[in-house]
Motif scaffolding. Structure first.
Motif, PDB file in Angstrom:
ATOM      1  N   ASN A 154       3.246  13.466   3.547  1.00 10.19           N
ATOM      2  CA  ASN A 154       3.047  12.562   4.683  1.00 10.19           C
ATOM      3  C   ASN A 154       2.814  11.135   4.191  1.00 10.19           C
ATOM      4  O   ASN A 154       1.988  10.407   4.740  1.00 10.19           O
ATOM      5  N   TRP A 155       3.513  10.749   3.139  1.00  9.54           N
ATOM      6  CA  TRP A 155       3.205   9.457   2.508  1.00  9.54           C
ATOM      7  C   TRP A 155       3.910   8.302   3.171  1.00  9.54           C
ATOM      8  O   TRP A 155       4.879   8.486   3.911  1.00  9.54           O
TER       9      TRP A 155
ATOM     10  N   VAL B 114       0.856  -1.191   0.000  1.00 13.09           N
ATOM     11  CA  VAL B 114       0.000   0.000   0.000  1.00 13.09           C
ATOM     12  C   VAL B 114       0.890   1.238   0.000  1.00 13.09           C
ATOM     13  O   VAL B 114       1.714   1.399   0.905  1.00 13.09           O
ATOM     14  N   LEU B 115       0.720   2.086  -1.019  1.00 10.81           N
ATOM     15  CA  LEU B 115       1.393   3.387  -0.971  1.00 10.81           C
ATOM     16  C   LEU B 115       0.284   4.420  -0.824  1.00 10.81           C
ATOM     17  O   LEU B 115      -0.635   4.482  -1.644  1.00 10.81           O
ATOM     18  N   ASP B 116       0.327   5.161   0.252  1.00  9.16           N
ATOM     19  CA  ASP B 116      -0.739   6.149   0.461  1.00  9.16           C
ATOM     20  C   ASP B 116      -0.227   7.254   1.380  1.00  9.16           C
ATOM     21  O   ASP B 116       0.989   7.384   1.551  1.00  9.16           O
ATOM     22  N   TYR B 117      -1.134   8.021   1.974  1.00  9.83           N
ATOM     23  CA  TYR B 117      -0.648   9.070   2.870  1.00  9.83           C
ATOM     24  C   TYR B 117      -1.523   9.133   4.117  1.00  9.83           C
ATOM     25  O   TYR B 117      -2.685   8.712   4.087  1.00  9.83           O
ATOM     26  N   TYR B 118      -0.934   9.634   5.193  1.00  9.20           N
ATOM     27  CA  TYR B 118      -1.689   9.819   6.425  1.00  9.20           C
ATOM     28  C   TYR B 118      -2.406  11.160   6.358  1.00  9.20           C
ATOM     29  O   TYR B 118      -1.768  12.197   6.117  1.00  9.20           O
ATOM     30  N   GLY B 119      -3.735  11.140   6.561  1.00  7.51           N
ATOM     31  CA  GLY B 119      -4.523  12.372   6.546  1.00  7.51           C
ATOM     32  C   GLY B 119      -4.167  13.257   7.734  1.00  7.51           C
ATOM     33  O   GLY B 119      -3.714  12.776   8.771  1.00  7.51           O
ATOM     34  N   VAL B 120      -4.341  14.557   7.560  1.00 12.01           N
ATOM     35  CA  VAL B 120      -3.978  15.486   8.642  1.00 12.01           C
ATOM     36  C   VAL B 120      -5.129  16.409   9.035  1.00 12.01           C
ATOM     37  O   VAL B 120      -5.024  17.155  10.009  1.00 12.01           O
TER      38      VAL B 120
ATOM     39  N   ALA C 191      -0.290  17.560   2.212  1.00 14.17           N
ATOM     40  CA  ALA C 191      -1.242  16.556   2.722  1.00 14.17           C
ATOM     41  C   ALA C 191      -2.578  17.219   3.065  1.00 14.17           C
ATOM     42  O   ALA C 191      -3.653  16.658   2.809  1.00 14.17           O
ATOM     43  N   TYR C 192      -2.508  18.401   3.612  1.00 17.61           N
ATOM     44  CA  TYR C 192      -3.718  19.136   4.022  1.00 17.61           C
ATOM     45  C   TYR C 192      -4.612  19.459   2.812  1.00 17.61           C
ATOM     46  O   TYR C 192      -5.828  19.248   2.830  1.00 17.61           O
TER      47      TYR C 192
END
Ligand SMILES: C[S@@+](CC[C@H](N)C(=O)[O-])C[C@H]1O[C@@H](n2cnc3c(N)ncnc32)[C@H](O)[C@@H]1O
Length: 322
Positions: free
Chosen positions: A312-313, A246-252, A266-267
């Motif tokens: 933030n990936w 999984v390549l993704d990002y953490y939500g902020v 990311a925002y």
């Protein structure tokens, strides 16, 4: 608009007007050949406009009375044109005053943005992980232009690839890449919805796939934990014991740090996810791992090179099963 303090209504209208100017500059080719000085009169017409952009944005600087330059931060397509192509032109604004979502994907424009961006895509880490996992047949969910599939199949005549994507434009570009007969034989693309993966692949293909990859696709299932969980359970039931990268990002968006400039990419991505009804991705590794586990899967690896900044990936490797 120089910081993330609360904006008043005039700030918002100013942002709307500045965006109109930005789009005008982009369409006039302002970001092409960014190293070369630009004639102010050619792009801005009059000094008022030039002074406004210079004062209120960090896009430009002045060389002399007649010429300006593009700031270094905006020299690459990924940091300038791609952001406009993806976040602005890649979406249609739906009927104001209607129901949510407020934005829908403009498949052609969104596809074009990603097609162009794929030239800058570096898959070194992914290819190294695939090697370590001993992958022979890679299934790429939301494969886009299929660059990873291409590089994977090109690396060995024993490698096979299958890609699924719902975007016609990207699939067309993906197929065009596989020119040689040897590569063509080893790659299959399906147009469709990844949540119905079992309807495209035959039983033999499902059996033959040994690694599944999803870049920026799981975030589409993040509106509710249950939705992501259901998708993972579906994958686990089809590909039990195999590995999912999984390549993704953490939500902020719902974190205290959301309005820090270092996390702006990311925002902004979160806001796009929210307005287009895709949900904001879970905000940290613990939350993602908890959902993998609730779906009967086992996270085995994580890589977070941009933790707390930029996009933030992350990359997670998850075993689809215990
Ligand atoms: C953000 S792009 C990433 C593309 C590619 N994986 C990459 O890394 O360049 C997401 C891709 O997933 C595709 N996509 C999104 N939702 C999908 C779905 N439910 N079924 C199939 N494809 C989907 C989009 O068309 C797009 O090509």
């Amino acid at each position: 608009m120089l910081n993330h303090q609360k904006k008043n209504i005039y700030d918002l209208i100013e942002a709307h007007y500045l965006l109109t100017i930005l789009k005008h500059l982009y369409k006039k080719g302002f970001f092409k050949n960014p190293d070369r000085p630009k004639r102010i009169a050619q792009y801005f017409g009059n000094r008022w406009l030039f002074d406004l952009v210079r004062k209120q944005t960090d896009l430009i600087g002045r060389v002399n009375a007649t010429h300006c330059y593009v700031s270094g931060d905006y020299h690459t397509y990924l940091n300038s044109g791609f952001l406009i192509d993806k976040f602005i032109d890649g979406f249609n604004v739906l009927e104001p005053g209607g129901e949510l979502p407020l934005l829908s994907v403009n498949a052609e424009r969104f596809g074009q943005a990603f097609e162009k961006a794929s030239a800058y895509q570096n898959n070194t880490i992914q290819l190294s992980l695939l090697k370590q996992l001993g992958a022979r047949h890679l299934l790429d969910l939301g494969c886009g232009k299929g660059k990873l599939l291409y590089e994977f199949c090109n690396a060995s005549a024993n490698h096979e690839g299958t890609g699924i994507d719902q975007n016609d434009h990207l699939l067309k570009a993906a197929r065009q890449q596989f020119k040689s007969a040897s590569l063509k034989k080893r790659i299959t693309f399906y147009k469709g919805d990844v949540s119905r993966v079992s309807t495209y692949l035959t039983k033999e293909q499902i059996k033959s796939v040994d690694v599944i990859y999803g870049a920026s696709i799981l975030n589409e299932f993040c509106e509710q934990e249950e939705t992501l969980k259901r998708f993972l359970i579906h994958l686990r039931s089809l590909f039990k014991g195999k590995y999912l990268i999984v390549l993704d990002y953490y939500g902020v968006l719902n974190t205290a740090k959301a309005n820090q400039r270092s996390l702006q990419p990311a925002y902004i991505h979160d806001i796009m996810q929210l307005l287009s009804g895709q949900g904001v991705p879970f905000r940290n590794r613990q939350q993602w791992f908890s959902i993998y586990k609730q779906a009967g899967c086992t996270p085995v690896f994580h890589f977070e090179p941009e933790a707390g900044k930029g996009n933030n990936w992350f990359i997670h490797v998850v075993k689809l099963g215990a």
